[in-house]
Design an enzyme around this catalytic site. Sequence first.
Site, PDB file in Angstrom:
ATOM      1  N   GLY A   1       0.789  -1.137   0.040  1.00 58.85           N
ATOM      2  CA  GLY A   1      -0.072   0.075  -0.211  1.00 58.85           C
ATOM      3  C   GLY A   1       0.841   1.228  -0.061  1.00 58.85           C
ATOM      4  O   GLY A   1       2.072   1.186   0.227  1.00 58.85           O
TER       5      GLY A   1
ATOM      6  N   GLY B   1       2.754   3.769   1.580  1.00 62.22           N
ATOM      7  CA  GLY B   1       3.317   4.019   2.929  1.00 62.22           C
ATOM      8  C   GLY B   1       3.486   5.626   2.984  1.00 62.22           C
ATOM      9  O   GLY B   1       3.565   6.284   4.014  1.00 62.22           O
ATOM     10  N   ARG B   2       3.687   6.244   1.802  1.00 58.52           N
ATOM     11  CA  ARG B   2       4.111   7.696   1.879  1.00 58.52           C
ATOM     12  C   ARG B   2       3.456   8.540   0.666  1.00 58.52           C
ATOM     13  O   ARG B   2       4.152   9.408   0.357  1.00 58.52           O
ATOM     14  CB  ARG B   2       5.746   7.786   1.760  1.00 58.52           C
ATOM     15  CG  ARG B   2       6.251   7.041   0.623  1.00 58.52           C
ATOM     16  CD  ARG B   2       7.474   7.606   0.500  1.00 58.52           C
ATOM     17  NE  ARG B   2       8.294   6.890  -0.509  1.00 58.52           N
ATOM     18  CZ  ARG B   2       9.180   7.234  -0.910  1.00 58.52           C
ATOM     19  NH1 ARG B   2      10.194   7.896  -0.757  1.00 58.52           N
ATOM     20  NH2 ARG B   2       9.937   6.291  -1.888  1.00 58.52           N
TER      21      ARG B   2
ATOM     22  N   LYS C   1       3.665  12.107  -3.847  1.00 58.85           N
ATOM     23  CA  LYS C   1       4.732  10.963  -3.261  1.00 58.85           C
ATOM     24  C   LYS C   1       5.467  11.773  -2.214  1.00 58.85           C
ATOM     25  O   LYS C   1       6.026  12.708  -2.633  1.00 58.85           O
ATOM     26  CB  LYS C   1       5.323  10.467  -4.394  1.00 58.85           C
ATOM     27  CG  LYS C   1       5.968   9.253  -4.158  1.00 58.85           C
ATOM     28  CD  LYS C   1       6.429   8.532  -5.423  1.00 58.85           C
ATOM     29  CE  LYS C   1       7.821   7.716  -5.280  1.00 58.85           C
ATOM     30  NZ  LYS C   1       8.170   6.856  -6.488  1.00 58.85           N
TER      31      LYS C   1
ATOM     32  N   ASP D   1       9.061   6.344   7.149  1.00 62.89           N
ATOM     33  CA  ASP D   1       8.938   7.663   7.831  1.00 62.89           C
ATOM     34  C   ASP D   1       7.890   8.309   7.025  1.00 62.89           C
ATOM     35  O   ASP D   1       7.298   9.697   7.240  1.00 62.89           O
ATOM     36  CB  ASP D   1      10.053   8.654   7.926  1.00 62.89           C
ATOM     37  CG  ASP D   1      10.839   8.732   6.631  1.00 62.89           C
ATOM     38  OD1 ASP D   1      10.194   8.376   5.660  1.00 62.89           O
ATOM     39  OD2 ASP D   1      11.991   9.511   6.618  1.00 62.89           O
TER      40      ASP D   1
ATOM     41  N   ARG E   1       2.287  13.672  -9.043  1.00 68.11           N
ATOM     42  CA  ARG E   1       2.416  12.736 -10.070  1.00 68.11           C
ATOM     43  C   ARG E   1       1.101  12.524 -10.766  1.00 68.11           C
ATOM     44  O   ARG E   1      -0.136  12.769 -10.163  1.00 68.11           O
ATOM     45  CB  ARG E   1       2.876  11.275  -9.452  1.00 68.11           C
ATOM     46  CG  ARG E   1       3.189  10.294 -10.680  1.00 68.11           C
ATOM     47  CD  ARG E   1       4.066   9.087 -10.024  1.00 68.11           C
ATOM     48  NE  ARG E   1       3.389   8.002  -9.139  1.00 68.11           N
ATOM     49  CZ  ARG E   1       3.832   7.197  -8.434  1.00 68.11           C
ATOM     50  NH1 ARG E   1       5.103   7.159  -8.660  1.00 68.11           N
ATOM     51  NH2 ARG E   1       3.367   6.368  -7.609  1.00 68.11           N
TER      52      ARG E   1
ATOM     53  N   ARG F   1      -2.260  -1.456  -9.995  1.00 61.39           N
ATOM     54  CA  ARG F   1      -1.032  -2.145 -10.060  1.00 61.39           C
ATOM     55  C   ARG F   1      -1.471  -3.833 -10.171  1.00 61.39           C
ATOM     56  O   ARG F   1      -2.558  -4.054  -9.760  1.00 61.39           O
ATOM     57  CB  ARG F   1      -0.152  -1.884  -8.965  1.00 61.39           C
ATOM     58  CG  ARG F   1       0.096  -0.335  -8.647  1.00 61.39           C
ATOM     59  CD  ARG F   1       0.409  -0.232  -7.153  1.00 61.39           C
ATOM     60  NE  ARG F   1       0.651   1.339  -7.046  1.00 61.39           N
ATOM     61  CZ  ARG F   1       1.621   2.008  -6.997  1.00 61.39           C
ATOM     62  NH1 ARG F   1       2.698   1.433  -7.193  1.00 61.39           N
ATOM     63  NH2 ARG F   1       1.685   3.132  -6.662  1.00 61.39           N
TER      64      ARG F   1
ATOM     65  N   ASP G   1       4.132  -4.749  -7.426  1.00 61.16           N
ATOM     66  CA  ASP G   1       3.705  -3.295  -7.087  1.00 61.16           C
ATOM     67  C   ASP G   1       4.075  -2.303  -7.842  1.00 61.16           C
ATOM     68  O   ASP G   1       3.338  -1.093  -7.588  1.00 61.16           O
ATOM     69  CB  ASP G   1       3.859  -3.179  -5.479  1.00 61.16           C
ATOM     70  CG  ASP G   1       5.237  -3.205  -5.071  1.00 61.16           C
ATOM     71  OD1 ASP G   1       5.764  -4.190  -5.129  1.00 61.16           O
ATOM     72  OD2 ASP G   1       5.640  -2.329  -4.579  1.00 61.16           O
TER      73      ASP G   1
ATOM     74  N   ASP H   1       7.088   4.382 -10.743  1.00 62.89           N
ATOM     75  CA  ASP H   1       7.808   4.292  -9.874  1.00 62.89           C
ATOM     76  C   ASP H   1       9.262   4.232 -10.063  1.00 62.89           C
ATOM     77  O   ASP H   1       9.905   3.090  -9.986  1.00 62.89           O
ATOM     78  CB  ASP H   1       7.494   2.901  -8.676  1.00 62.89           C
ATOM     79  CG  ASP H   1       6.264   3.204  -7.629  1.00 62.89           C
ATOM     80  OD1 ASP H   1       6.138   4.485  -7.694  1.00 62.89           O
ATOM     81  OD2 ASP H   1       5.941   2.703  -7.206  1.00 62.89           O
TER      82      ASP H   1
HETATM   83  P1  AMP Z   1       8.799   1.286  -3.873  1.00 61.67           P
HETATM   84  O1  AMP Z   1       9.687   0.131  -3.804  1.00 61.67           O
HETATM   85  O2  AMP Z   1       9.219   2.677  -3.758  1.00 61.67           O
HETATM   86  O3  AMP Z   1       7.466   1.206  -4.720  1.00 61.67           O
HETATM   87  O4  AMP Z   1       8.096   1.255  -2.401  1.00 61.67           O
HETATM   88  C1  AMP Z   1       7.537  -0.037  -1.873  1.00 61.67           C
HETATM   89  C2  AMP Z   1       6.658   0.194  -0.816  1.00 61.67           C
HETATM   90  O5  AMP Z   1       7.227   0.786   0.420  1.00 61.67           O
HETATM   91  C3  AMP Z   1       5.369   0.830  -0.913  1.00 61.67           C
HETATM   92  O6  AMP Z   1       4.494   0.364  -0.161  1.00 61.67           O
HETATM   93  C4  AMP Z   1       5.820   2.123  -0.231  1.00 61.67           C
HETATM   94  O7  AMP Z   1       4.737   3.065   0.071  1.00 61.67           O
HETATM   95  C5  AMP Z   1       6.641   1.905   0.750  1.00 61.67           C
HETATM   96  N1  AMP Z   1       7.453   2.874   1.470  1.00 61.67           N
HETATM   97  C6  AMP Z   1       8.899   3.475   0.467  1.00 61.67           C
HETATM   98  N2  AMP Z   1       9.327   4.335   1.197  1.00 61.67           N
HETATM   99  C7  AMP Z   1       8.617   4.523   2.352  1.00 61.67           C
HETATM  100  C8  AMP Z   1       8.938   5.504   3.267  1.00 61.67           C
HETATM  101  N3  AMP Z   1       9.797   6.508   3.522  1.00 61.67           N
HETATM  102  N4  AMP Z   1       7.829   5.768   4.264  1.00 61.67           N
HETATM  103  C9  AMP Z   1       6.874   4.770   4.158  1.00 61.67           C
HETATM  104  N5  AMP Z   1       6.306   3.798   3.342  1.00 61.67           N
HETATM  105  C10 AMP Z   1       7.349   3.715   2.307  1.00 61.67           C
HETATM  106 MG    MG Z   2       6.046   1.221  -5.862  1.00 58.39          MG
END
Ligand code: AMP
Ligand code: MG
Length: 491
Positions: free
Chosen positions: A92, A94-95, A115, A127, A178, A185, A254, A264
């Site tokens: 999901g 996260g940020r 984002k 974070d 974005r 996805r 994802d 991404d």
């Molecule tokens: P990504 O590989 O960047 O597509 O991220 C994979 C997962 O990690 C997704 O669920 C993002 O929302 C979460 N995520 C990446 N960086 C952070 C962050 N700094 N804080 C919270 N969730 C994160």
């Molecule tokens: Mg991602």
Amino acid sequence: MTTAAESTVTFDGRFARELAELAVPWQAEEAQDPKLLVLNEALADELGLDPGYLRTPEGVRLLVGNRIPEGATPVAQAYAGHQFGGYSPLLGDGRALLLGEITDSNGRLRDIHLKGSGRTPFARAGDGRAVVGPMLREYLVSEAMHALGIPTTRSLAVVGTGRLVRRDDMLPGAVLARVAASHLRVGSFQYARATDNIELLRRLADHAISRHYPAAADADNPYLALFAGVVSSQASLLAQWMLVGFVHGVMNTDNMTISGETIDYGPCAFMDAFNPAAVYSSIDVGGRYAYANQPVIAEWNLARLAESMLPLINEDQEQAVAPAVEALGAFRKQYSDAWFAGMKTKLGLPAGDAGTPESGTASELVDGAIAILKDGPVDYTQFFRNLGQAARGNFKPVRGMVLDLSAFDAWAERWQSLKPDADLMDQVNPVYIPRNHLVEEALAAATEGDMEPFTGLLEAVRAPYRERPGLERYAEGAPEEFGNYMTFCGT
Ligand code: AMP
Ligand code: MG
């Protein structure tokens, strides 16, 4: 109060309304001192958003999620995903937040997404924040991909939050606005399938059909047609990545869209020297997402999508397997056909495989070109552009790049006998790509507050096929001392 921007644009919350089970209403973290770093005025116009308004303090607050426009329901989206092959049932946003959808000036529905907008219930240990360098990297590379003609999410703006964020160092925080055809996805389907709520899965598929594959609605089996549509879009997308030398870096399920847009941009890079094993992500130690593996990984990801969709394809899942396997089976041929057609165009050759006794077949010529590249090190982008000059009779630049001149000359004689079309070559072989050493230079300067190198590079890659005097430095390969390029997942 209705503002100038909001009088022309209406935000919708269609995803949040139709797929509430996948949407957690949430609010962005307050940005302390938001400052607009870059705004995509042409894209703002296309969206019907007034760039002048977006530059005002209120517009900037909208771009970081601190002003919620009328009609918008910001949500964090739920999805699952296979990361480096291992399944995570709950990832999901996260940020990130989906602010809502708007209908652009071409009548297309577009997601506006933020984002780096703060922790959400999906943040786990993260974070919730993003920093200036990686958000500008996504902005730059996605805009370069778009200019190259490759389907991608777009970047509307990057806003500095005024907050320092802890990474290895303390770095300036940022939010990327974005724009995407949608944020559905493969992992969205994996999540819906895992709930065992088939009605939800069907609603998700219907939403995807309506937004991306409307013709599938009229097929005998709309869900099979949806799956086949995603297979085709991804086969075409992967061929385009490979033709331009793009390495995504983190092809988790994802990070693969249903729409067929690239999404991404993390530890991504364009290859300098041709190298099938090229990996740029520091965490991809096994090389799972290496350049040459990408088509196979896409196919693997699509198999995960097929598994998630089986109950829709046929109520009796046993009966669903054969048609799903058949639809997935189309990937290889569609990918190879698209790649081969693209390679022929890169070599200035006409469609079809016809050759002559002197030239050999087009596929032999393509194989020959790849063999020369493999013999390298040869800069992938420059090789094809210089070959365009050779098609005009100037062989010096390309001959200066290859090691085995006699092998090259023998190949070139066969190639030239087909009278390659130099103008066609220049339309598909870019001069300017976001070169890794220039990206690093631009992001390092931007992190220190100097946007000039970023702006210069962005201008170059926005018209990648048109060679312009004064931009020579953007066409050059990496200096020797740049060494092996690695990007870190500290996004
Ligand atoms: P990504 O590989 O960047 O597509 O991220 C994979 C997962 O990690 C997704 O669920 C993002 O929302 C979460 N995520 C990446 N960086 C952070 C962050 N700094 N804080 C919270 N969730 C994160
Ligand atoms: Mg991602």
